[in-house]
Design an enzyme around this catalytic site. Sequence first.
Site, short mmCIF file in Angstrom:
data_model
loop_
_atom_site.label_atom_id
_atom_site.label_comp_id
_atom_site.label_asym_id
_atom_site.label_seq_id
_atom_site.Cartn_x
_atom_site.Cartn_y
_atom_site.Cartn_z
N GLU A 255 0.88 -1.17 0.00
CA GLU A 255 0.00 0.00 0.00
C GLU A 255 0.91 1.21 0.00
OE1 GLU A 255 -1.27 3.24 1.50
OE2 GLU A 255 -1.87 2.12 3.29
N CYS A 294 -2.33 8.44 3.44
CA CYS A 294 -2.26 7.78 2.13
C CYS A 294 -3.54 7.99 1.35
CB CYS A 294 -2.03 6.29 2.32
SG CYS A 294 -0.52 5.88 3.22
#
Length: 675
Positions: A255, A294
Amino acid sequence: MKLESFVCGQWAAPGRDLIEIASAVSGDVVAQATSGGIDMRKTLDYARGTGGAHLRRLTFHQRADMLKKLGQYLTERKEQLYKLSFQTGATRIDNTIDVDGGIGTLFVYAGKGRRELPNAKFLLDGGVESLSKAGSFAGQHIVTPLHGVAVHINAFNFPCWGMLEKLAPALLAGVPVVTKPATVTSYVAHALARMIAESGILPDGAFQLVVGSTGDLFDHLTCQDVVSFTGSAETSQKLQRHPVIAREAVRFVAERDSLNAAILAPDAAPGTPEFDLFIKEVAKEMTVKAGQKCTAIRRAIAPSAHVDAVIAALRERLAKITIGNPELESVRMGPLVGLDQRRDVLAHLAKLRSEAELVSGDPDRFSVEGADAARGAFVPPLLLHCANPASAVSVHEIEAFGPVCTVMGYDALDDAVTLANRGGGSLVASVYTHDTKIASDLVFGIGSFHGRLVMIDRDCAKEQTGHGSPMPQMVHGGPGRAGGGEELGGIRSLQHYMQRSALQGSPAMLTGITGSWSKGAAIVEKERHPFRYHFEDLDIGQTFMSKERTITLEDIEHFAHFTGDTFYAHMDEEATKGHPFFPGRVAHGYLLLSFAAGLFVDPDPGPVLANYGLDSLRFVKPVQPGEAIKVRLTAKEKSPRNKQYGEVRWDVEITTASGETAATYELLTMNAVRS
């Protein structure tokens, strides 16, 4: 505070070469960490040999209970984590996301483990597949925990949530964890790890913490291990190229960078609730955690006609944000995590400004409350406008990991789709519209480039969890630039830590191995009705064969008028002529179920406490008036629940007098334990 690693069941003192970690707020040293000095082979062996062995002896329910207890333990001590987290630049609201969000993930997985998983040590995937004509050879997919280690490498922005959101599914799956936090905020992760270790809730070896460098850890990975990484694309690519990862086919969940977008639809003009929600969400994602998420919005995509209004509204909202010491109640945005991060953000900002104009915020002129702007890692919210996004490159490739967002316009909806997908794969995109047709066009236009799509409008405004909030029940991850991995997603995430195997053999063999009876395996007929047996005394395969009952026309008509179900196939012989499925008037499917219950139910009080469910119902053959039916009831699976009862799943088959299957389903009952 000298940070220690927790390996092989004990705390390992840091070595000589200490790294100083500074407060993001004041610049003062708050902790010291070290690189190296840990025997990584021994650490991994301890996890596999001790932690994995302990976890695999537990059922999913026992592991779920363990997560719940850990969540309760950490909840009682979370204020300690809040206090430390202020030094990372996190406000109290930021800490709620990180600390409470992480603990909440433990509770979600504890609940799902209890509700959605069996009280067993493995999973069955799908039904039994017949692989032969006579039925003596069959197949069943089985899912078992890996005999390895979950190596979790976490980013600096969420030292608590990042650790716990990876920890929960791994432990629930039955795989031990070695977690490595980012050094710059490792003092918060260290405090959390110390709480976990001191709680004594997890089995020995189930959890280990490595502070500092991973050293030669990757050299000792095997095909049974999993690496789950959150961080930059550069680091991710470096780790994925490690020869052991390729040689051993080590599972790698990534990720990483993501140029997430928020799309204002054409119908969401200024003055509409959706326009206001768009402005609120973009501003929030720029300032929560100082934009160090993120999932933060990096590109705000709006109709060209509304771009000026968007900029004006965002400029007004961002001007109200108080920047400074996050411990102050009046402060809404703290500093970046450190001076290195500030330099990185400003360097990326300079590149973005080659294609976009800075329209709000000035990195050289802004005020800070309760802190020294020169010593802390402060920057203000910085809003840019890209006038020509179709020809731009940097705004679709560079992620300034801070309070930076670029507004860009589009003319046609297809242009919005193209701009969103220029991110090359993102974790999330949010869409602001009250028009379902527009929403549908956008979903199917950008879906394959995004791991999560959030449709925000007036109907869900009060309860929607936001663009930037991954929920434990939903997948977190994205394709392409975002890494191609998936985390969370409820029970789905356990699959990273488990192996699906195709199990083949006779029905009797499959039943013996899985504890789940399948047709073709031996049945057990005893003198007493199977409903007369307590949970622990009931055998898998124990069967009751009913007497026959003939379905009459009077039965069908009575059932139709009693229930109100007068569908023509049950009432009108003429209407069924030429019907592709019905040879004439037929019995109601639910009439068959009702009669089946009458044929197999044992009426006296006893170990069966309740019938509480019915799964996988299929009506296979219509039954006409004058035909007889009978029922086979077989104990298929047993799953302990608590001290009072267990769950029994029964395989039920309704057949005609000629032996043809009329209906099949699975019945769920609660059966009392003998005590």
